[in-house]
Scaffold this active site. Structure first.
Site, mmCIF file in Angstrom:
data_model
loop_
_atom_site.group_PDB
_atom_site.id
_atom_site.type_symbol
_atom_site.label_atom_id
_atom_site.label_comp_id
_atom_site.label_asym_id
_atom_site.label_seq_id
_atom_site.Cartn_x
_atom_site.Cartn_y
_atom_site.Cartn_z
ATOM 1 N N GLU A 1 10.858 10.240 43.556
ATOM 2 C CA GLU A 1 9.673 11.104 43.676
ATOM 3 C C GLU A 1 9.226 11.016 45.128
ATOM 4 O O GLU A 1 8.609 10.039 45.540
ATOM 5 C CB GLU A 1 8.552 10.590 42.744
ATOM 6 C CG GLU A 1 8.866 10.692 41.268
ATOM 7 C CD GLU A 1 8.674 12.099 40.714
ATOM 8 O OE1 GLU A 1 8.031 12.941 41.369
ATOM 9 O OE2 GLU A 1 9.192 12.366 39.619
ATOM 10 N N CYS B 1 0.555 13.464 47.699
ATOM 11 C CA CYS B 1 1.901 14.010 47.915
ATOM 12 C C CYS B 1 1.956 15.510 47.663
ATOM 13 O O CYS B 1 2.755 16.210 48.269
ATOM 14 C CB CYS B 1 2.897 13.296 47.019
ATOM 15 S SG CYS B 1 2.405 13.309 45.296
HETATM 16 P P1 NAD Z 1 6.945 4.443 51.469
HETATM 17 O O1 NAD Z 1 8.230 5.139 51.257
HETATM 18 O O2 NAD Z 1 6.647 3.896 52.812
HETATM 19 O O3 NAD Z 1 6.787 3.202 50.451
HETATM 20 C C1 NAD Z 1 6.961 3.310 49.064
HETATM 21 C C2 NAD Z 1 7.412 1.974 48.492
HETATM 22 O O4 NAD Z 1 8.673 1.615 49.049
HETATM 23 C C3 NAD Z 1 6.468 0.817 48.770
HETATM 24 O O5 NAD Z 1 6.327 0.054 47.589
HETATM 25 C C4 NAD Z 1 7.185 0.005 49.840
HETATM 26 O O6 NAD Z 1 6.952 -1.368 49.748
HETATM 27 C C5 NAD Z 1 8.645 0.301 49.578
HETATM 28 N N1 NAD Z 1 9.448 0.301 50.808
HETATM 29 C C6 NAD Z 1 9.060 0.701 52.037
HETATM 30 N N2 NAD Z 1 10.082 0.591 52.919
HETATM 31 C C7 NAD Z 1 11.131 0.104 52.223
HETATM 32 C C8 NAD Z 1 12.471 -0.237 52.570
HETATM 33 N N3 NAD Z 1 12.913 -0.121 53.819
HETATM 34 N N4 NAD Z 1 13.280 -0.724 51.601
HETATM 35 C C9 NAD Z 1 12.837 -0.868 50.322
HETATM 36 N N5 NAD Z 1 11.565 -0.574 49.956
HETATM 37 C C10 NAD Z 1 10.724 -0.082 50.873
HETATM 38 O O7 NAD Z 1 5.843 5.486 50.992
HETATM 39 P P2 NAD Z 1 4.257 5.377 51.070
HETATM 40 O O8 NAD Z 1 3.851 5.375 52.498
HETATM 41 O O9 NAD Z 1 3.772 4.258 50.209
HETATM 42 O O10 NAD Z 1 3.820 6.744 50.364
HETATM 43 C C11 NAD Z 1 3.726 7.935 51.046
HETATM 44 C C12 NAD Z 1 4.882 8.861 50.793
HETATM 45 O O11 NAD Z 1 5.154 8.947 49.416
HETATM 46 C C13 NAD Z 1 4.640 10.286 51.230
HETATM 47 O O12 NAD Z 1 5.800 10.819 51.815
HETATM 48 C C14 NAD Z 1 4.303 10.998 49.944
HETATM 49 O O13 NAD Z 1 4.542 12.388 49.970
HETATM 50 C C15 NAD Z 1 5.186 10.303 48.992
HETATM 51 N N6 NAD Z 1 4.650 10.386 47.644
HETATM 52 C C16 NAD Z 1 5.340 11.088 46.717
HETATM 53 C C17 NAD Z 1 4.816 11.196 45.447
HETATM 54 C C18 NAD Z 1 5.515 11.943 44.355
HETATM 55 O O14 NAD Z 1 5.098 11.812 43.221
HETATM 56 N N7 NAD Z 1 6.550 12.701 44.623
HETATM 57 C C19 NAD Z 1 3.597 10.579 45.138
HETATM 58 C C20 NAD Z 1 2.949 9.878 46.121
HETATM 59 C C21 NAD Z 1 3.487 9.774 47.377
#
Ligand code: NAD
Length: 455
Positions: free
Chosen positions: A207, A241
């Site tokens: 997602e 998002c």
């Molecule tokens: P992110 O990708 O930075 O982090 C998400 C999760 O991944 C966190 O739990 C983090 O600890 C983990 N993570 C981060 N880097 C990692 C790595 N290198 N390896 C493994 N795990 C890792 O996202 P965010 O900043 O928390 O959220 C914002 C983003 O999420 C935006 O792009 C937004 O559009 C998207 N989003 C999508 C939805 C949806 O339902 N499609 C909902 C909310 C947010």
């Protein structure tokens, strides 16, 4: 990590989660935990990014209550083994599909709706009979800590367990043998997760995000469009998002729409939104400085004020923006709204066909032909005609992206299907064994061809 996963595997194979009444009991228990701890949840969300009370209830808890109630009302029906017609070639036999949970599910959550986006996939996985390991986001530390406390103090860790931590923690969890991964987050990290999942061929849902447009044509109810765009954009301070990332409006109404959205911002948050209890803050300094760098003061139509100490960014409208501006190069994910004019709808349809497929798209139009044209010709996860964000409020609608905004979906029945493997079984009778399929085949082909006429 090893121990947590091992414990969950053992719990899964104990067969407890196959019992529907067990799943229902756990869902009801989680619902009660949330109700009993609403105040603590509001406090954690406020500490993380000053999330307004109304939004905390409406966009975190209410969504979860609705989802849990919908699952509770339907699991019995969805989890039933379904008989299907048997094929003539397999006569005599019966065929059925048995919904089966995958096993140990890892849910990796983002920070922007830190309760809802952590627990919504988790409740789907539980309803389908899986055990769940939840990795909340380290970027909403108060909520992460509270979720871990509420889950780990109340559930058997073999069944439902939260592991706090950052990217490293997630990666070490991913090195364990999991049965399903549900990731919500950025497209960039989504690719990393998918590569790690590929090592063990673990199925997954991604997602992700992207730049979700709102399009306003000449037939739109402009005042209502302005109100609904402003609401969807500035709720959660734009850190949503599916928020409208930018607006495309017909050139003849460009300035009028800018003024109307400005009016709505004032109506929602007053002349100084920094004083409003109803406007959230940016999650951390990194995102604050990323966002302030996207604001070009020469292109600000309204807003633009910021305060680094409180991580406040005023709801901001930008005009004179093109795809070359930094604000159009990445998902904004904050309270900055570029408004771009267009002359012909066909022109922007072809522009958008050449961009990444967004998670959402919103069309403001009362023209049925335009509605049809946009819905037919553009690819996006989901969206609304004449509203923003609100499609998430319907548990009957699957939620998920396409292309760069992810794949797979969840919510309601789609959640149940996502976390369920459809096991196909054919039960053959022993009273008859037609010899046609067995070698030597001499003479059999003629009969097989004759038989295919009856298939
Ligand atoms: P992110 O990708 O930075 O982090 C998400 C999760 O991944 C966190 O739990 C983090 O600890 C983990 N993570 C981060 N880097 C990692 C790595 N290198 N390896 C493994 N795990 C890792 O996202 P965010 O900043 O928390 O959220 C914002 C983003 O999420 C935006 O792009 C937004 O559009 C998207 N989003 C999508 C939805 C949806 O339902 N499609 C909902 C909310 C947010």
């Amino acid at each position: 990590m090893k121990q947590v996963v091992k414990k969950q595997q053992q719990f899964f194979y104990s067969g407890k989660t196959l019992d529907i009444s067990f799943r229902k009991k756990q869902l009801q228990k989680l619902r009660n935990i949330l109700t009993e701890n609403e105040d603590e949840i509001y406090t954690a969300l406020a500490e993380d990014f000053q999330k307004p009370l109304f939004e905390s209830f409406a966009t975190e808890l209410l969504v979860l209550y609705q989802e849990i109630d919908h699952l509770l009302a339907n699991i019995d029906h969805w989890a039933k083994t379904k008989k299907v017609k048997s094929s003539f070639l397999n006569f005599p036999s019966k065929s059925y599909i048995k919904p089966q949970p995958y096993g140990v599910v890892l849910v990796i959550a983002p920070w922007n709706y830190p309760v809802q986006l952590a627990l919504n996939p988790a409740v789907g996985a539980i309803a389908s009979g899986n055990t769940v390991i939840l990795k909340p986001s380290e970027n909403a530390p108060h909520t992460s800590e509270l979720l871990a406390k509420l889950i780990n103090n109340n559930f058997d860790s073999g069944f439902f367990h939260a592991v706090e931590g950052d990217a490293k923690t997630t990666q070490s969890l991913l090195s364990e043998p999991l049965d399903y991964i549900f990731f919500t987050g950025s497209t960039h990290v989504g690719k990393i997760i998918m590569k790690l999942a590929a090592d063990q061929l673990t199925p997954l849902t991604l997602e992700l995000g992207g730049k979700s447009p709102a399009i306003v044509d000449t037939s739109a109810d402009l005042s209502l469009a302005a109100k609904r765009i402003a609401w969807g954009k500035f709720i959660n301070a734009g850190q949503t998002c599916v928020s409208p990332d930018y607006v495309y409006v017909h050139a003849s109404m460009h300035m009028q729409l800018c003024r109307l959205i400005q009016k709505e911002i004032r109506g929602f948050y007053g002349d100084d939104p920094s004083q409003s209890d109803d406007f959230a803050r940016i999650i951390n300094d990194k995102h604050f400085s990323r966002l302030t760098n996207l604001i070009n003061p020469n292109k600000v139509f309204y807003g633009g004020n910021t305060d680094a100490e409180s991580r406040y960014i005023e709801p901001t409208i930008m005009t004179q923006v093109s795809w070359d501006d930094p604000v159009m190069q990445e998902e904004i994910f904050g309270p900055i709204l570029p408004i771009l004019p267009f002359d012909y709808l066909d022109e922007i349809i072809s522009t958008l066909q050449n961009k990444s497929k967004p998670l959402a798209l919103y069309l403001f139009s009362t023209d049925k032909n335009n509605q049809k044209k946009v819905m037919r010709n553009l690819q996006f996860g989901g969206g609304c005609i004449n509203d923003t964000v609100a499609h998430l409020g319907n548990t009957e609608l699957p939620f998920g992206g396409i292309g760069n905004s992810g794949f797979g979906g969840y919510h309601g029945k789609t959640s149940f299907d996502t976390f369920t493997h459809s096991k196909s079984i054919m039960k053959k009778s022993n009273w008859l064994d037609i010899p046609l399929r067995y070698p030597p085949y001499k003479g059999n082909l003629k009969w097989l061809k004759k038989l295919t006429k009856f298939l």
